[in-house]
Design a protein around this motif. Structure first.
Motif, short mmCIF file in Angstrom:
data_model
loop_
_atom_site.label_atom_id
_atom_site.label_comp_id
_atom_site.label_asym_id
_atom_site.label_seq_id
_atom_site.Cartn_x
_atom_site.Cartn_y
_atom_site.Cartn_z
N LEU A 131 118.69 10.47 6.46
CA LEU A 131 118.41 11.34 5.31
C LEU A 131 119.05 10.79 4.04
N HIS A 132 120.26 10.27 4.13
CA HIS A 132 120.89 9.62 2.97
C HIS A 132 120.04 8.45 2.51
N PRO A 168 112.68 14.23 16.00
CA PRO A 168 113.00 15.20 17.05
C PRO A 168 113.29 16.60 16.50
N ILE A 169 112.98 17.59 17.32
CA ILE A 169 113.48 18.95 17.15
C ILE A 169 114.13 19.34 18.47
N GLU A 185 115.88 20.26 8.36
CA GLU A 185 117.02 19.71 7.63
C GLU A 185 116.56 18.69 6.59
N ALA A 186 115.50 17.94 6.90
CA ALA A 186 114.98 16.98 5.93
C ALA A 186 114.38 17.69 4.72
N GLU A 187 113.61 18.74 4.97
CA GLU A 187 113.02 19.50 3.85
C GLU A 187 114.11 20.04 2.93
N LYS A 188 115.16 20.58 3.54
CA LYS A 188 116.24 21.18 2.75
C LYS A 188 117.03 20.11 2.00
N CYS A 248 111.97 19.03 -0.48
CA CYS A 248 110.54 18.73 -0.50
C CYS A 248 109.81 19.60 0.53
N ASN A 249 108.50 19.49 0.54
CA ASN A 249 107.66 20.21 1.49
C ASN A 249 107.45 19.35 2.73
N GLY A 250 107.36 19.98 3.88
CA GLY A 250 107.21 19.22 5.11
C GLY A 250 106.12 19.75 6.02
N CYS A 251 105.62 18.86 6.86
CA CYS A 251 104.61 19.22 7.86
C CYS A 251 104.85 18.37 9.10
N PHE A 252 105.14 19.02 10.22
CA PHE A 252 105.47 18.33 11.47
C PHE A 252 104.27 18.36 12.42
N GLY A 253 104.03 17.24 13.08
CA GLY A 253 102.97 17.16 14.09
C GLY A 253 103.54 16.73 15.42
N LYS A 254 103.54 17.63 16.40
CA LYS A 254 104.12 17.35 17.72
C LYS A 254 103.23 16.38 18.50
#
Length: 241
Positions: A25-26, A42-43, A56-59, A63-69
């Motif tokens: 993330l940094h 991972p989640i 955590e990345a969105e925060k 930014c806005n996020g969208c995850f695809g499993k």
């Protein structure tokens, strides 16, 4: 100009084999990309529970996020691709890819990016070299079927970013070059990861479809290495439509 980064984060495990969510993330924050395509996200990984990387990345990156499993871990956690955007984005599809049952499931995460001009974005991670018999033919089949799906659904103009597990002279890249612009071709072919079968190779790509929809103004392999076993790559695009 739109700045797009692709990065296989290897579940947040560095080359020292230590899990540290914040290292990648940094690194991403320092790159200041408008849109980020991440693979191996991972989640609640079994070895690192209670960590929700997408949230955590969105925060952290604001930014806005969208995850695809792509699959569930044995503990019920999830693993897949993630698109992050400083523009509004909308989930369109998370398309399962037809891979043999004995290998890791794969999918293509497709979103609509509501930037100054609307376009689509795909996060993708193909099977690795040596993962199964005839893996080169499998990746070519997957790319061919994905392109057909894009055309049928009219998901274009589109930018695809991910770990394609192919080098720049592979049949898959030759197929892509027929209809797509490959940002990597704007620069020297620096290796982006050490593959299990062939050692260091350039396997992380950013491509746009159809040809001429965007102009690639630069492509670079970022200096960051160690937070993952891949280097991140970044490309800058301008609209031509």
């Amino acid at each position: 100009m739109i700045h797009i980064t692709s990065y296989n984060i290897d579940c947040g495990v560095g080359i020292d084999l230590q899990f540290n969510l914040m290292r990648s993330l940094h690194a991403l924050k320092s790159l200041s990309a408008d849109i980020i395509s991440l693979q191996e996200v991972p989640i609640d990984h079994p070895d690192y529970p209670s960590h929700d990387y997408p949230s955590e990345a969105e925060k952290y990156l604001q930014c806005n996020g969208c995850f695809g499993k792509t699959f569930h871990f044995r503990n019920g956690g999830k693993f897949g691709n993630l698109l992050l955007s400083h523009y509004p984005l909308e989930l369109i599809e998370n398309v399962p890819l037809p891979v043999p049952r004995e290998i890791e499931p794969r999918s293509a995460l497709i979103t609509k990016i509501k930037a100054k001009k609307i376009f689509y974005m795909i996060a993708l991670h193909f099977p690795f070299q040596g993962e199964c018999e005839n893996d080169n033919e499998l990746r070519l089949q997957l790319m061919t079927e994905l392109q057909q799906h894009i055309v049928e659904k009219q998901y274009f103009p589109v930018i695809l970013a991910g770990d394609l597990n192919n080098n720049e002279t592979s049949p898959v890249l030759e197929f892509i070059r027929k209809s797509w612009d490959i940002a990597n071709d704007c620069s020297d072919a620096l290796p982006t990861a050490k593959t299990r079968k062939f050692g260091w190779m350039q396997i992380d790509y950013i491509c746009s479809y159809p040809k001429g929809a965007f102009s690639c103004k630069y492509f670079k392999r970022e200096d960051e290495y160690g937070a993952s076993d891949h280097y991140p790559v970044t490309a800058g695009f301008e609209y031509n439509y």
